[in-house]
Design an enzyme around this catalytic site. Sequence first.
Site, PDB file in Angstrom:
ATOM      1  N   ALA A   1       0.859  -1.181   0.000  1.00 25.07           N
ATOM      2  CA  ALA A   1       0.000   0.000   0.000  1.00 25.07           C
ATOM      3  C   ALA A   1       0.897   1.232   0.000  1.00 25.07           C
ATOM      4  O   ALA A   1       2.047   1.173   0.463  1.00 25.07           O
ATOM      5  CB  ALA A   1      -0.889  -0.019   1.237  1.00 25.07           C
TER       6      ALA A   1
ATOM      7  N   GLY B   1       0.739  -5.265   0.730  1.00 29.35           N
ATOM      8  CA  GLY B   1      -0.419  -5.422  -0.154  1.00 29.35           C
ATOM      9  C   GLY B   1      -0.079  -6.160  -1.443  1.00 29.35           C
ATOM     10  O   GLY B   1      -0.956  -6.778  -2.056  1.00 29.35           O
TER      11      GLY B   1
ATOM     12  N   GLU C   1      -0.325  -9.694  -0.700  1.00 37.11           N
ATOM     13  CA  GLU C   1      -1.745  -9.976  -0.430  1.00 37.11           C
ATOM     14  C   GLU C   1      -2.564 -10.061  -1.725  1.00 37.11           C
ATOM     15  O   GLU C   1      -3.455 -10.903  -1.843  1.00 37.11           O
ATOM     16  CB  GLU C   1      -2.298  -8.902   0.514  1.00 37.11           C
ATOM     17  CG  GLU C   1      -1.698  -9.031   1.916  1.00 37.11           C
ATOM     18  CD  GLU C   1      -2.015  -7.851   2.816  1.00 37.11           C
ATOM     19  OE1 GLU C   1      -1.684  -6.702   2.451  1.00 37.11           O
ATOM     20  OE2 GLU C   1      -2.605  -8.054   3.889  1.00 37.11           O
TER      21      GLU C   1
ATOM     22  N   GLU D   1       4.708  -4.942   7.094  1.00 40.97           N
ATOM     23  CA  GLU D   1       3.893  -3.947   7.826  1.00 40.97           C
ATOM     24  C   GLU D   1       4.347  -3.765   9.268  1.00 40.97           C
ATOM     25  O   GLU D   1       4.242  -2.680   9.826  1.00 40.97           O
ATOM     26  CB  GLU D   1       2.409  -4.355   7.804  1.00 40.97           C
ATOM     27  CG  GLU D   1       1.742  -4.248   6.440  1.00 40.97           C
ATOM     28  CD  GLU D   1       1.878  -5.512   5.596  1.00 40.97           C
ATOM     29  OE1 GLU D   1       2.700  -6.395   5.948  1.00 40.97           O
ATOM     30  OE2 GLU D   1       1.160  -5.627   4.593  1.00 40.97           O
TER      31      GLU D   1
HETATM   32  N1  CO8 Z   1       4.493   3.265  -0.713  1.00 38.61           N
HETATM   33  C1  CO8 Z   1       4.867   4.451  -1.236  1.00 38.61           C
HETATM   34  N2  CO8 Z   1       6.011   4.635  -1.937  1.00 38.61           N
HETATM   35  C2  CO8 Z   1       6.817   3.561  -2.096  1.00 38.61           C
HETATM   36  C3  CO8 Z   1       6.487   2.299  -1.563  1.00 38.61           C
HETATM   37  C4  CO8 Z   1       5.251   2.173  -0.861  1.00 38.61           C
HETATM   38  N3  CO8 Z   1       4.827   0.993  -0.357  1.00 38.61           N
HETATM   39  N4  CO8 Z   1       7.491   1.446  -1.857  1.00 38.61           N
HETATM   40  C5  CO8 Z   1       8.400   2.147  -2.539  1.00 38.61           C
HETATM   41  N5  CO8 Z   1       8.013   3.430  -2.699  1.00 38.61           N
HETATM   42  C6  CO8 Z   1       8.706   4.520  -3.396  1.00 38.61           C
HETATM   43  C7  CO8 Z   1       9.908   5.025  -2.576  1.00 38.61           C
HETATM   44  O1  CO8 Z   1       9.482   5.941  -1.602  1.00 38.61           O
HETATM   45  C8  CO8 Z   1      10.746   5.647  -3.672  1.00 38.61           C
HETATM   46  O2  CO8 Z   1      10.209   6.908  -3.991  1.00 38.61           O
HETATM   47  P1  CO8 Z   1      11.221   8.172  -4.253  1.00 38.61           P
HETATM   48  O3  CO8 Z   1      12.052   7.746  -5.407  1.00 38.61           O
HETATM   49  O4  CO8 Z   1      10.274   9.277  -4.554  1.00 38.61           O
HETATM   50  O5  CO8 Z   1      12.006   8.333  -2.998  1.00 38.61           O
HETATM   51  C9  CO8 Z   1      10.503   4.739  -4.875  1.00 38.61           C
HETATM   52  O6  CO8 Z   1       9.294   4.038  -4.604  1.00 38.61           O
HETATM   53  C10 CO8 Z   1      11.608   3.715  -5.084  1.00 38.61           C
HETATM   54  O7  CO8 Z   1      11.768   3.015  -3.864  1.00 38.61           O
HETATM   55  P2  CO8 Z   1      13.204   2.886  -3.108  1.00 38.61           P
HETATM   56  O8  CO8 Z   1      14.092   4.013  -3.462  1.00 38.61           O
HETATM   57  O9  CO8 Z   1      12.918   2.638  -1.672  1.00 38.61           O
HETATM   58  O10 CO8 Z   1      13.738   1.566  -3.824  1.00 38.61           O
HETATM   59  P3  CO8 Z   1      14.762   0.503  -3.204  1.00 38.61           P
HETATM   60  O11 CO8 Z   1      15.116  -0.404  -4.341  1.00 38.61           O
HETATM   61  O12 CO8 Z   1      15.844   1.151  -2.463  1.00 38.61           O
HETATM   62  O13 CO8 Z   1      13.876  -0.337  -2.140  1.00 38.61           O
HETATM   63  C11 CO8 Z   1      11.921  -1.523  -1.391  1.00 38.61           C
HETATM   64  C12 CO8 Z   1      12.797  -1.100  -2.583  1.00 38.61           C
HETATM   65  C13 CO8 Z   1      12.716  -2.508  -0.520  1.00 38.61           C
HETATM   66  C14 CO8 Z   1      10.699  -2.212  -1.955  1.00 38.61           C
HETATM   67  C15 CO8 Z   1      11.546  -0.271  -0.558  1.00 38.61           C
HETATM   68  O14 CO8 Z   1      11.019   0.709  -1.441  1.00 38.61           O
HETATM   69  C16 CO8 Z   1      10.510  -0.544   0.495  1.00 38.61           C
HETATM   70  O15 CO8 Z   1      10.831  -1.078   1.544  1.00 38.61           O
HETATM   71  N6  CO8 Z   1       9.231  -0.155   0.226  1.00 38.61           N
HETATM   72  C17 CO8 Z   1       8.168  -0.280   1.189  1.00 38.61           C
HETATM   73  C18 CO8 Z   1       7.677  -1.700   1.288  1.00 38.61           C
HETATM   74  C19 CO8 Z   1       6.605  -1.816   2.349  1.00 38.61           C
HETATM   75  O16 CO8 Z   1       6.817  -1.553   3.508  1.00 38.61           O
HETATM   76  N7  CO8 Z   1       5.414  -2.267   1.928  1.00 38.61           N
HETATM   77  C20 CO8 Z   1       4.306  -2.476   2.795  1.00 38.61           C
HETATM   78  C21 CO8 Z   1       3.445  -1.272   2.842  1.00 38.61           C
HETATM   79  S1  CO8 Z   1       2.121  -1.446   4.024  1.00 38.61           S
HETATM   80  C22 CO8 Z   1       0.951  -2.400   3.260  1.00 38.61           C
HETATM   81  O17 CO8 Z   1       1.133  -2.845   2.167  1.00 38.61           O
HETATM   82  C23 CO8 Z   1      -0.286  -2.654   4.036  1.00 38.61           C
HETATM   83  C24 CO8 Z   1      -1.434  -3.131   3.136  1.00 38.61           C
HETATM   84  C25 CO8 Z   1      -2.756  -2.959   3.737  1.00 38.61           C
HETATM   85  C26 CO8 Z   1      -3.022  -1.615   4.293  1.00 38.61           C
HETATM   86  C27 CO8 Z   1      -4.454  -1.393   4.614  1.00 38.61           C
HETATM   87  C28 CO8 Z   1      -4.682  -0.716   5.915  1.00 38.61           C
HETATM   88  C29 CO8 Z   1      -4.754   0.784   5.936  1.00 38.61           C
END
Ligand code: CO8
Length: 262
Positions: free
Chosen positions: A66, A111, A114, A134
């Site tokens: 998400a 997500g 999921e 999460e």
């Molecule tokens: N949300 C928003 N932006 C994201 C997300 C995300 N989940 N994942 C990556 N991005 C963005 C980064 O912020 C970055 O943006 P910018 O270039 O503007 O800084 C861009 O994508 C590229 O990402 P990274 O630079 O971080 O890329 P890396 O290769 O260094 O890392 C990762 C890749 C490991 C995937 C890293 O981006 C990461 O850890 N992302 C988050 C993953 C995460 O925590 N996902 C779970 C989110 S919570 C969820 O899914 C809950 C679902 C249900 C919710 C319902 C209840 C409300």
Amino acid sequence: MSYENIIFKIEGDVAVIRFNRPEALNAINPAVVEEVNDALDKVEADPAVRVLVLTGEGEKAFVAGADIAYMVKLSPLEGRKFSRGGHKLLFRLENLPIPVIACVNGFALGGGTEIALACDFIYASENAKFGQPEINLGVIPGFGGTQRLARLLGKAMAKELCMTGVMISAREAKEIGLVNKVFPHDKLWEETIKTARLMASKGRVSLRAVKRCVDRGYNVDLPSGCYMEADAFALCKASPDATEGMTAFLEKRKPEFKGELT
Ligand code: CO8
């Protein structure tokens, strides 16, 4: 509706939804949910579509979860609404009468895992990564992860993934039974489409019956599931596809399934 966050295409008998926010690694927000719902309306309305494939645009991600920038601003009740909207979408996906393949081409986190879990099965590229991170954000999975992971992999594995938040490789995901097959990155799409077309060549009525029997039968006792299977078998037998399939075998030719009940 025109799409800004997904790419939707119908290629013959296979429909493809591509999550398309590569700048945010295809993270999900309400606009994505709305567009996928709209694409599912089109899939449901088109009897020519026999199989649906979900994948991510770009080299890096299927869906990295998400959208955290969206979620951070939500009140608890808005968070609940977002979670319920995700649940509704994934139940809809799960209940589509046609097979759905998750073609996981990179990160499938939160997500993303999921969504893949709500598909009928998952094919992944060697560089795909799965996980429920999460817990690292101080929350828990909100699109069904605690429930579908436990049902698919058992409670202990679901708890380990959700309590540690670690990412696992495609190979590990295959070992624990989350992923059906792993392919080299450049072969993933070709192999997914090959399987999609193979399933699309089967009878629509019997495909639907398999999906229903496995899904609905999974949570009931074995005799009840087998009873359901016998009824579904009879329904398939009422379809001209059953006559066509068996006659084609006896006539030593390929069957041509029409996918109709009468
Ligand atoms: N949300 C928003 N932006 C994201 C997300 C995300 N989940 N994942 C990556 N991005 C963005 C980064 O912020 C970055 O943006 P910018 O270039 O503007 O800084 C861009 O994508 C590229 O990402 P990274 O630079 O971080 O890329 P890396 O290769 O260094 O890392 C990762 C890749 C490991 C995937 C890293 O981006 C990461 O850890 N992302 C988050 C993953 C995460 O925590 N996902 C779970 C989110 S919570 C969820 O899914 C809950 C679902 C249900 C919710 C319902 C209840 C409300």
